[in-house]
Write a protein that holds these residues in place. Structure first.
Motif, PDB file in Angstrom:
ATOM      1  N   VAL A 276       0.985  -1.113   0.012  1.00  0.00           N
ATOM      2  CA  VAL A 276      -0.011  -0.086   0.144  1.00  0.00           C
ATOM      3  C   VAL A 276       0.840   1.352   0.079  1.00  0.00           C
ATOM      4  O   VAL A 276       0.491   2.507   0.339  1.00  0.00           O
ATOM      5  CB  VAL A 276      -1.001   0.127   1.059  1.00  0.00           C
ATOM      6  N   GLY A 277       2.250   1.160  -0.521  1.00  0.00           N
ATOM      7  CA  GLY A 277       2.945   2.224  -0.711  1.00  0.00           C
ATOM      8  C   GLY A 277       3.742   2.713   0.766  1.00  0.00           C
ATOM      9  O   GLY A 277       4.419   3.710   0.625  1.00  0.00           O
ATOM     10  N   LEU A 278       3.807   1.868   1.353  1.00  0.00           N
ATOM     11  CA  LEU A 278       4.655   2.412   2.931  1.00  0.00           C
ATOM     12  C   LEU A 278       6.167   1.585   3.005  1.00  0.00           C
ATOM     13  O   LEU A 278       6.032   0.653   2.200  1.00  0.00           O
ATOM     14  CB  LEU A 278       3.767   2.003   4.091  1.00  0.00           C
ATOM     15  N   GLU A 279       6.840   1.785   3.679  1.00  0.00           N
ATOM     16  CA  GLU A 279       8.172   1.487   3.717  1.00  0.00           C
ATOM     17  C   GLU A 279       8.158   0.396   5.006  1.00  0.00           C
ATOM     18  O   GLU A 279       7.835   0.725   6.137  1.00  0.00           O
ATOM     19  CB  GLU A 279       9.252   2.297   3.958  1.00  0.00           C
ATOM     20  N   PRO A 280       8.588  -0.758   4.699  1.00  0.00           N
ATOM     21  CA  PRO A 280       8.607  -1.842   5.641  1.00  0.00           C
ATOM     22  C   PRO A 280       9.718  -1.317   6.788  1.00  0.00           C
ATOM     23  O   PRO A 280      10.721  -0.948   6.369  1.00  0.00           O
ATOM     24  CB  PRO A 280       8.828  -3.081   4.907  1.00  0.00           C
ATOM     25  N   GLY A 281       9.279  -1.814   7.816  1.00  0.00           N
ATOM     26  CA  GLY A 281      10.389  -1.459   8.920  1.00  0.00           C
ATOM     27  C   GLY A 281      10.318  -0.468   9.796  1.00  0.00           C
ATOM     28  O   GLY A 281      11.112  -0.017  10.613  1.00  0.00           O
ATOM     29  N   LYS A 282       9.616   0.681   9.139  1.00  0.00           N
ATOM     30  CA  LYS A 282       9.346   2.114   9.713  1.00  0.00           C
ATOM     31  C   LYS A 282       8.134   2.115  10.602  1.00  0.00           C
ATOM     32  O   LYS A 282       7.127   1.249  10.236  1.00  0.00           O
ATOM     33  CB  LYS A 282       9.064   2.964   8.673  1.00  0.00           C
ATOM     34  N   PRO A 283       8.089   2.963  11.596  1.00  0.00           N
ATOM     35  CA  PRO A 283       6.833   3.087  12.332  1.00  0.00           C
ATOM     36  C   PRO A 283       5.645   3.516  11.466  1.00  0.00           C
ATOM     37  O   PRO A 283       5.827   4.176  10.386  1.00  0.00           O
ATOM     38  CB  PRO A 283       7.121   4.238  13.287  1.00  0.00           C
ATOM     39  N   LEU A 284       4.404   2.996  11.721  1.00  0.00           N
ATOM     40  CA  LEU A 284       3.208   3.340  10.830  1.00  0.00           C
ATOM     41  C   LEU A 284       2.935   4.846  11.354  1.00  0.00           C
ATOM     42  O   LEU A 284       2.199   4.637  12.468  1.00  0.00           O
ATOM     43  CB  LEU A 284       2.292   2.411  10.817  1.00  0.00           C
ATOM     44  N   ALA A 285       3.051   6.004  10.860  1.00  0.00           N
ATOM     45  CA  ALA A 285       2.768   7.349  11.247  1.00  0.00           C
ATOM     46  C   ALA A 285       1.247   7.401  11.090  1.00  0.00           C
ATOM     47  O   ALA A 285       0.700   7.046  10.049  1.00  0.00           O
ATOM     48  CB  ALA A 285       3.444   8.275  10.599  1.00  0.00           C
TER      49      ALA A 285
END
Length: 469
Positions: A276-285
């Motif tokens: 869905v276009g987000l970066e794995p391993g990063k916090p879900l803002a």
């Protein structure tokens, strides 16, 4: 099991359970996807077992502070009591609650596979694809951070899970890290019979709290025999037969187990957020309604540690309750109440996050520390007093504690509070209410504490505040 639900929750810890509960109460069909035990980290490997391991030692220490008492305890009985409170790592009780609440549970690792779609490859009956009519909520928590210490991959190490689920008490325990997990486990295992060495890279323990809190905990740990080494990096580790050698600035310390307590990071690496276009391993803002930023359509939410906001169970559960309510409101077209402190916003995340460290002495704090308030440019007054009141004197001989209020002088309200001492955990909710309620200092003067209790410290704090500085 149906493959279509109003709400699909990925992660069945206490945060996911709260999301599902509040969504289901509003008539939405909800499923939790959980690959481990329903109830999550807190129930089986964190808050519940760690506090159980600490409680007996704290109670015995409290009894010993009263004259004419002799008491001891059996470490094996402590471990057995821990097993009872974790249900022997069986989640049938949690599953029974979910069934009674009308919440479906699907075993397996859930991952996003596009808009409103969750795939569970390892479901019991084979791969399943779930579709959400209204929302998908990611509540996958956090995972330990493994520090880059030379030789670490050559030795056996403990995570916090290994420590809280230990079947035996090691004779020698090394602890790397001086935050909440490190300090609590260090004291618990020292009292259970280990010789504990705690190594902290920074200059103080509990760096998120006021400095005096860490200082008092250091003094307590050292008085009980814990070898606390501050401002000392762990240079490397190496095998020593069945044991482990910690190399700390020229010293070689041999331990039987090594606990890595160096923090946690949001667990978003294998949740399919890239679809869905987000970066794995990063916090879900997320915004204050729990809606994930950067995803169109108002369907993807997150709550708890995975957002990176506040890595605390109770705060994650608070976020979960808000998110469940938000999804329910949006499902019927109800206008959201997003005013500060409104029904559908997590305002407390920013100003009133309470935390307790269950060491002896306990550390309880909420709101801003002095340094945080000054960094924000606020006009503050700091009130520091010893916890020397009748209730404390009766509570324990030689009671030794400290309290601090941070007051916003412009608004004349409390914005931060810290208590350190035996059995101060129950004081923190009154401070949380004062901060959330923005109760004026002049009104707090009329909140009379009962005599003789440790809560009398509130009167002394207010008296000190009313005395010209």
């Amino acid at each position: 099991m149906s493959s279509t639900f109003d709400v699909v929750v990925i992660g069945g810890g206490p945060v996911g359970e709260n999301v599902a509960d509040f969504a289901t109460r509003s008539g939405l069909s909800t499923v939790i996807v959980e690959g481990e035990l329903l109830g999550g980290e807190c129930s089986y490997w964190a808050c519940v077992p760690s506090k159980t391991l600490l409680r007996t030692g704290n109670a015995v220490a409290a009894v010993r502070r009263l004259p004419g008492t002799t008491v001891d305890f059996d470490p094996a009985a402590v471990l057995a009591r821990r097993d009872y409170f974790t249900g022997n790592w069986n989640d049938e009780g949690q599953l029974g609650w979910a069934r009674s609440a009308g919440i479906a549970v699907l075993r397996g690792h859930g991952r996003l596979a596009g808009e409103k779609t969750v795939v569970v490859d390892d479901a019991p009956a084979g791969p399943e694809t779930l579709t959400a009519r209204r929302a998908v909520v990611v509540c996958t928590g956090s995972v330990p951070i493994r520090p880059p210490v030379p030789g670490l991959d050559s030795v056996r190490t403990w995570s916090s899970r290994d420590a809280t689920a230990a079947k035996e008490i090691p004779a020698r325990l090394g602890v790397l890290g001086g935050g909440v997990v490190g300090t609590e486990i260090a004291q618990a295992f020292q009292r259970l019979g280990s010789q504990v060495t705690l190594v902290q890279r920074g200059p103080r323990l509990l760096p998120a709290a006021e400095p005096f809190a860490g200082e008092r905990v250091v003094a307590a740990l050292r008085s009980e025999g814990v070898d606390v080494r501050l401002s000392r990096p762990l240079d490397s580790v190496s095998p020593a037969g069945d044991a482990i050698t910690m190399h700390v600035e020229g010293d070689s310390i041999i331990v039987d187990e090594l606990l890595l307590a160096t923090g946690r990071r949001p667990n978003s690496g294998s949740v399919g957020v890239e679809t869905v276009g987000l970066e794995p391993g990063k916090p879900l803002a997320v915004d204050d309604t729990g809606l994930v930023e950067g995803v169109d359509g108002e369907w993807l939410y997150a709550a708890g540690d995975v957002t990176g906001r506040v890595l605390l169970t109770h705060q994650g559960k608070y976020q979960g309750r808000i998110v469940g309510g938000v999804i329910a409101a949006r499902s019927i077209g109800e206008e959201l109440d997003t005013r500060p402190w409104g029904e559908h916003v997590t305002t407390a995340d920013h100003v009133a996050v309470p935390q307790v460290v269950f060491t002896d002495p306990e550390v309880a704090f909420v709101g801003r520390t002095e340094s945080q308030a000054r960094a924000a440019g606020l006009d503050i007054r700091v009130v520091d007093i010893p916890i020397a009141v009748s209730g404390a004197a009766l509570h324990a001989d030689g009671y030794d504690g400290e309290a601090r209020l941070v007051v916003d002088e412009t608004r004349r309200v409390v914005i931060g509070a810290t208590f350190v001492g035996q059995d101060v955990a129950e004081l923190i909710h009154s401070a949380t209410i004062a901060i959330v309620g923005e109760v004026p200092m002049d009104r707090l003067w009329h909140a009379v504490p009962s005599f003789p209790t440790i809560s009398e410290v509130w009167l002394r704090l207010l008296e000190a505040y009313r005395t010209p500085s």
